[in-house]
Design a protein around this motif. Structure first.
Motif, short mmCIF file in Angstrom:
data_model
loop_
_atom_site.label_atom_id
_atom_site.label_comp_id
_atom_site.label_asym_id
_atom_site.label_seq_id
_atom_site.Cartn_x
_atom_site.Cartn_y
_atom_site.Cartn_z
N LYS A 7 41.54 46.44 36.37
CA LYS A 7 42.63 45.80 36.07
C LYS A 7 43.12 44.74 37.17
O LYS A 7 43.52 43.69 36.83
N THR A 8 43.16 45.17 38.16
CA THR A 8 43.75 44.58 39.48
C THR A 8 42.74 43.37 39.69
O THR A 8 43.31 42.06 39.90
N ALA A 13 41.82 37.42 39.17
CA ALA A 13 41.27 36.10 38.58
C ALA A 13 42.29 35.19 37.85
O ALA A 13 42.38 33.93 37.93
N ASP A 14 43.05 35.99 37.01
CA ASP A 14 44.00 35.20 36.32
C ASP A 14 45.11 34.41 37.25
O ASP A 14 45.27 33.21 36.94
N ALA A 15 45.49 35.32 38.28
CA ALA A 15 46.31 34.43 39.16
C ALA A 15 45.89 33.27 39.92
O ALA A 15 46.57 32.27 40.03
N ILE A 16 44.71 33.25 40.45
CA ILE A 16 43.98 32.32 41.20
C ILE A 16 43.88 31.02 40.08
O ILE A 16 44.05 29.99 40.63
N GLY A 25 40.32 24.94 45.42
CA GLY A 25 38.88 25.40 45.93
C GLY A 25 38.53 27.09 46.45
O GLY A 25 37.49 27.16 46.75
N TYR A 26 39.41 27.81 45.72
CA TYR A 26 39.18 29.28 46.00
C TYR A 26 38.28 29.63 44.73
O TYR A 26 38.97 29.33 43.55
N THR A 27 37.39 30.02 45.00
CA THR A 27 36.30 30.31 43.88
C THR A 27 35.67 31.89 44.00
O THR A 27 35.39 32.24 43.00
N PHE A 28 35.99 32.66 44.94
CA PHE A 28 35.45 33.95 45.12
C PHE A 28 36.50 34.91 45.07
O PHE A 28 37.31 34.91 45.75
N ILE A 29 36.08 36.10 44.11
CA ILE A 29 36.92 37.49 44.08
C ILE A 29 36.06 38.40 44.48
O ILE A 29 34.92 38.81 44.15
N ASN A 30 36.25 38.97 45.85
CA ASN A 30 35.32 39.97 46.46
C ASN A 30 36.07 41.35 46.02
O ASN A 30 37.02 41.67 46.60
N ILE A 31 35.34 42.22 45.60
CA ILE A 31 35.77 43.79 45.57
C ILE A 31 35.27 44.38 46.97
O ILE A 31 34.09 44.41 47.25
N VAL A 61 35.37 37.21 35.00
CA VAL A 61 35.51 36.42 36.48
C VAL A 61 34.77 35.24 36.14
O VAL A 61 35.34 34.10 36.47
N HIS A 62 33.61 35.24 36.04
CA HIS A 62 32.91 33.91 35.35
C HIS A 62 33.34 33.01 34.43
O HIS A 62 33.35 31.81 34.54
N ALA A 63 33.86 33.66 33.31
CA ALA A 63 34.72 32.76 32.14
C ALA A 63 35.94 32.14 32.70
O ALA A 63 36.14 30.98 32.15
N LYS A 64 36.32 32.71 33.95
CA LYS A 64 37.48 31.77 34.59
C LYS A 64 36.88 30.76 35.54
O LYS A 64 37.68 30.01 35.96
#
Length: 167
Positions: A7-8, A13-16, A25-31, A61-64
């Protein structure tokens, strides 16, 4: 820290996207550490219950228009005490590729219980080769605190980034 869930990551992803950070230019979300569960009877590392379907999360995430990363260690345990990739490099790389992972942060942590600093190049190269065999391009982050002159061998063993040393 290690308190993270599906969920987080979706909210991040939504917030970015909605905040304009993606356009900046921010493209990565790293767990980072804390997503890991147990290995099954075949040695496949499963996510913990906070991540019911990492493939579906990666698709979200990819769909975003973003990319997703994951975390592990070449040691038996991660910094947070979860399952590392020691002895499971090929199967972990294949698993992450099947989930659609785009980035791996590979943290030395408990690896120092098994290897010496001078073993780092070979240890990090082992995972680089597993990532190539898995067939999905991933950014490969060598997280080893800038030790053992990583700037000299990091590119040669497949690393894309690392913490530098002050010379």
């Amino acid at each position: 820290r290690t308190k993270i869930d599906d969920k987080t990551i979706r909210e991040i992803a939504d917030a970015i996207v909605t905040s304009g950070m993606k356009e900046a230019g921010y493209t990565f979300i790293n767990i980072d550490d804390g997503w890991q569960g147990k290995r099954d009877e075949k040695g496949v590392l499963l996510p913990n219950p906070n991540f019911p379907d990492i493939r579906a999360l990666a698709d979200y995430v990819h769909a975003k228009g973003l990319k997703i990363g994951i975390y592990s260690s070449p040691g038996p345990r991660t910094c947070g005490g979860f399952e590392g990739s020691y002895g499971h490099e090929d199967i972990d790389a294949k698993t992450w590729a099947s989930w659609g992972i785009d980035y791996l942060k590979y943290d030395w942590c408990s690896a120092s219980r098994i290897w010496k600093d001078e073993d780092m190049p070979a240890v990090y190269q082992r995972m680089a080769e597993a990532l190539v065999k898995a067939g999905r391009p991933m950014v490969y982050s060598l997280c080893q605190y800038g030790r053992f002159n990583v700037q000299e061998w990091g590119p040669r063993v497949g690393g894309n980034l690392w913490r530098g040393c002050v010379l």
